[in-house]
Design an enzyme around this catalytic site. Sequence first.
Site, PDB file in Angstrom:
ATOM      1  N   ASP A  40      26.359   0.111  14.529  1.00  0.00           N
ATOM      2  CA  ASP A  40      25.634   0.247  13.261  1.00  0.00           C
ATOM      3  C   ASP A  40      24.287  -0.412  13.445  1.00  0.00           C
ATOM      4  OD1 ASP A  40      27.769   1.293  11.959  1.00  0.00           O
ATOM      5  OD2 ASP A  40      28.461  -0.620  11.138  1.00  0.00           O
TER       6      ASP A  40
ATOM      7  N   ASP B 263      32.362  -1.067   9.405  1.00  0.00           N
ATOM      8  CA  ASP B 263      32.645  -2.062   8.376  1.00  0.00           C
ATOM      9  C   ASP B 263      33.350  -1.492   7.154  1.00  0.00           C
ATOM     10  OD1 ASP B 263      30.457  -0.627   7.565  1.00  0.00           O
ATOM     11  OD2 ASP B 263      29.051  -2.301   7.601  1.00  0.00           O
TER      12      ASP B 263
ATOM     13  N   ASP C  78      35.320   3.924   7.754  1.00  0.00           N
ATOM     14  CA  ASP C  78      35.092   3.805   9.198  1.00  0.00           C
ATOM     15  C   ASP C  78      36.407   3.692   9.959  1.00  0.00           C
ATOM     16  OD1 ASP C  78      32.370   3.898   9.025  1.00  0.00           O
ATOM     17  OD2 ASP C  78      32.108   1.723   8.928  1.00  0.00           O
TER      18      ASP C  78
HETATM   19  P1  ATP Z   1      24.145   1.091   8.951  1.00  0.00           P
HETATM   20  O1  ATP Z   1      25.095   2.238   8.963  1.00  0.00           O
HETATM   21  O2  ATP Z   1      23.362   0.967  10.181  1.00  0.00           O
HETATM   22  O3  ATP Z   1      24.746  -0.200   8.524  1.00  0.00           O
HETATM   23  P2  ATP Z   1      22.967   1.444   6.402  1.00  0.00           P
HETATM   24  O4  ATP Z   1      23.452   0.155   5.885  1.00  0.00           O
HETATM   25  O5  ATP Z   1      21.566   1.829   6.088  1.00  0.00           O
HETATM   26  O6  ATP Z   1      23.022   1.533   7.934  1.00  0.00           O
HETATM   27  P3  ATP Z   1      24.617   2.783   4.540  1.00  0.00           P
HETATM   28  O7  ATP Z   1      25.143   1.538   3.998  1.00  0.00           O
HETATM   29  O8  ATP Z   1      25.483   3.966   4.746  1.00  0.00           O
HETATM   30  O9  ATP Z   1      23.933   2.577   5.930  1.00  0.00           O
HETATM   31  O10 ATP Z   1      23.408   3.192   3.594  1.00  0.00           O
HETATM   32  C1  ATP Z   1      22.796   4.454   3.708  1.00  0.00           C
HETATM   33  C2  ATP Z   1      21.601   4.514   2.782  1.00  0.00           C
HETATM   34  O11 ATP Z   1      22.041   4.399   1.422  1.00  0.00           O
HETATM   35  C3  ATP Z   1      20.619   3.377   2.972  1.00  0.00           C
HETATM   36  O12 ATP Z   1      19.669   3.677   3.950  1.00  0.00           O
HETATM   37  C4  ATP Z   1      19.988   3.266   1.602  1.00  0.00           C
HETATM   38  O13 ATP Z   1      18.942   4.190   1.472  1.00  0.00           O
HETATM   39  C5  ATP Z   1      21.124   3.659   0.665  1.00  0.00           C
HETATM   40  N1  ATP Z   1      21.787   2.471   0.142  1.00  0.00           N
HETATM   41  C6  ATP Z   1      22.430   1.510   0.830  1.00  0.00           C
HETATM   42  N2  ATP Z   1      22.934   0.582   0.018  1.00  0.00           N
HETATM   43  C7  ATP Z   1      22.632   0.949  -1.236  1.00  0.00           C
HETATM   44  C8  ATP Z   1      22.879   0.395  -2.536  1.00  0.00           C
HETATM   45  N3  ATP Z   1      23.565  -0.722  -2.725  1.00  0.00           N
HETATM   46  N4  ATP Z   1      22.409   1.066  -3.600  1.00  0.00           N
HETATM   47  C9  ATP Z   1      21.726   2.198  -3.430  1.00  0.00           C
HETATM   48  N5  ATP Z   1      21.465   2.771  -2.258  1.00  0.00           N
HETATM   49  C10 ATP Z   1      21.897   2.154  -1.157  1.00  0.00           C
END
Ligand code: ATP
Length: 927
Positions: A340, A642, A646
């Site tokens: 990730d 996480d 997953d």
């Molecule tokens: P990784 O998979 O590397 O941990 P990530 O944390 O960006 O990356 P996700 O948690 O799937 O992956 O989030 C995807 C997208 O969703 C983010 O890039 C963001 O634009 C949006 N996002 C993440 N968290 C929130 C939230 N709490 N509220 C609204 N949008 C969110």
Amino acid sequence: MAIFQPRKPGQPTNLQPWHALSADDVLASRNATRHGLSDQEARKRLGQFGPNQLPQRKARSPLVRFLVQFNNLLIYVLLSAAILTAALAHWADTVVILAVAVVNAVIGFVQEGKAEKALQAIKQMLSPHATVLRDAQRKSVPAEDLVPGDLVLLEPGDKVPADIRLTQVRGVRIQEAALTGESVPVDKTVDPVPASTPLADRTSMAYAGSLVAAGQGAGIVVETGPSMEVGRISSMLTEVEKLATPLLHQINIFARWLTVAILLLACVVFVFGLVLRGFEPADMFMVVVGLAVAAIPEGLPAILTVTLAIGVQRMAARNAITRRLPAVDTLGSVSIICSDKTGTLTRNEMMVGSVATADHSFLVSGTGYEPRGKFSVEGRPITPGHNPLLLEATRAAALCNDSALSNKAGHWTVEGDPMEGALLTAAVKAGLDPTVEAGLVPRIDVIPFDAAHRFMATLHERPSGERVIYLKGAPEQVIDMCARQRNGENDQPIDRKYWNARTEEMAAQGQRVLAVATKVTTSQELRFSDVETDLTILGLFGLIDPPREEAIAAVSECQSAGIRIKMITGDHGGTAQAIARQLGLINKTDVLTGRDIDALSDEILAERAPDVDIFARTSPEHKLRLVQAFQTNGHVIAMTGDGVNDAPALKQANVGIAMGRNGTEAAKEAAEMVLTDDNFASIDAAVREGRTVYDNLKKAIVFLLPVNGGEAFAIIAAILMGSAMPITPLQILWVNMVSSVGLAMALAFEPAEADIMKRPPRPADEPMLSAFLLWRIAFVSALFVLGIYGIFSWTLANGSTLEEARTYAVNTLVVMEVFYLFSVRYLRAPSLTLIGIRGTRAVLIAVAVVVVLQLVFTYAPFMEAFFETRPVDFIHAVEIIGVGVVLFAILEIEKWIRIRIIRHRRSSDGRTVSPGGMKTPIRERGQ
Ligand code: ATP
């Protein structure tokens, strides 16, 4: 209704049909409220009810554990030898052989106990937490501190921490396979069900041990500890994991076959000695006993177990907790790490660095979560209060938010999602107070964030009664949902090109971009249909999340170790690319997005995926497909994860790695390993340790087998020559159980060799006993035979008595072992270096102990009586040590020639391609 009866710890459950009571009756009977208990009350109840722990499975009694040590083929051989020697009235031999059998069992007993305890302690580091409301505040507490009456909040991926009567549910589905065997998650409600309902259909309950698959809910703890349903299912109690991995199992099977082969060889030697050499049967029996005890590697199983346990402990010290031991084997052959981005490769300490609205681009200054900093436009500071649109955008970001900022001893931290924390900090910098804002427009409903839809929305009520939706999420998603954009204080049709360009700009700087939007509504509750269209975009937030320094170093180390790193992120492709560049992990600039992956068939994905390093806007299903695609290409995959979704990808990966801090319990349960610091560098450290454990196991084998081989062939040589045995069975047992085990044990503590992360991954199907190792074992065995038999026959021929010659032979054997230990510490590099000679603490202690014991063996009168030894004079002592030096020199020359040959081959072959597809230097296969 006062049914509330504190139960003493251990007292059986009162068997309330909690599922049949209404939520209010449950609250009353557990003396609880919908705002949770007070901290004080919880503490009081903890004293009354005891900790929320299941009784541990009764450990095997020490006596049983000790007796089990005798249940192995090797001990049977020893015991048979004892009977044989007793029958021949060789009482001293009988006593020593029995003593060896007991000592061996004691070593096994102690080491196994220690190793099991260490592993148990490591596992305890993973004790789960639960989110509760205490004093009306959300708190994370250790699950074992839960008490009846606690109000627990449940989220996807949580492991249900106690038996809970649900009081609030929103799309809650619970996977109860562990209790009911049903693998499809069950929909939950708050309505009571008839008292006679079987466990699997009690939809108003969440039982300990099950996993929240989806939705959000809350409920009252009704039973804890042994009264929980799970406490009645004995198979659920933690089983003691066997201290073994497939590799160890394989080696132990090998050792067993070796024992059988040795016994057969002993029979052949017996017949040969009797028939062709005309020895007495009684003498031949003693020879055969000697041969059997000489050739069987008695100490091997104990040493392998200890090496494994030490490796696991070392990994834990580097923040990688092994949940399943076979992962230790697999780590050494990992050829791709799928990681990730957020929090693993980056710090996950976010800060809003820029904000874009329809009319301005703002920069935001400050550090960390401290709410101090300025907004500026084109280098000029501005007052956010003068810009209503900026205020409305930050207000939306602060209200559509589940986190809280807190100041602990002058240090600002976030409770909840770091990105949401950063948005709160930005709101305070803009002059807003998130608590006051939340009070002015209270939240009525929420659609929680989910990686599948990538947004979060909240419904609020203004003092005027008007309802307003705030939404934040991934820009592509949000821009699609919007029809308008706010400009100043007016709405106008959305200019998608403008927003896409701003998004790309922010992403190109490595910022994580988030869009916020709003909509006035009449809805009483929030449904997906309310937010799918017709929103007004307010602005974009660019969040800075720098790469971890240590991840940059780890990425480079993994690359030199021939391991490809694939970033698989939910984030925007541009952001991912910028971060990948900063981390130095890009080979190719291609990015595949989740949508691209959806458009590819499994076959084409398997062809393309190995060449791509960045996968953006992916969801957990893509992770699963990617792992499968890499595996089709023969790769061994370590994959991080996480979230609850997953879990399938973590299970599919060869080594599933869950995040210990921000990971869900569901991910941890599915994983082989858990990182306590969520840091990519810990994966690199684990791979390094995995490779080291493998090397050390190999070193222990390469050390022990030639010693046994040397002893056995020295005896066979004596039979063939028709001479006396150079070493008696008793003396052999002494060497095997004292010097060999003591010295080999030091190898379990060997640090990694300098080039450990410069070699390509070990092929998964590589046999441990490769052609090289077999050659080495044969070669060193031959040198040992020469040393032992040479000294024996030479001193005998020069006037020494049989006892003296044997004492010289035994001492030569031990001296050769000591020198060989220094040689074996480096299988692929010279040992004659300053570091090589200095050894390690473990090596020095082992050598010192062995030398002292050997002096006692040689010079103590009581030993003389027992082992028939004689003191060694100075000249012979020098000769004996000389043999050790010669052995060391020969092995160093052999190593030198081997390294030359490899270099020569390398320069004429050029370079070869590793399984990762990267160009890596060839190395000696099978080493
Ligand atoms: P990784 O998979 O590397 O941990 P990530 O944390 O960006 O990356 P996700 O948690 O799937 O992956 O989030 C995807 C997208 O969703 C983010 O890039 C963001 O634009 C949006 N996002 C993440 N968290 C929130 C939230 N709490 N509220 C609204 N949008 C969110």
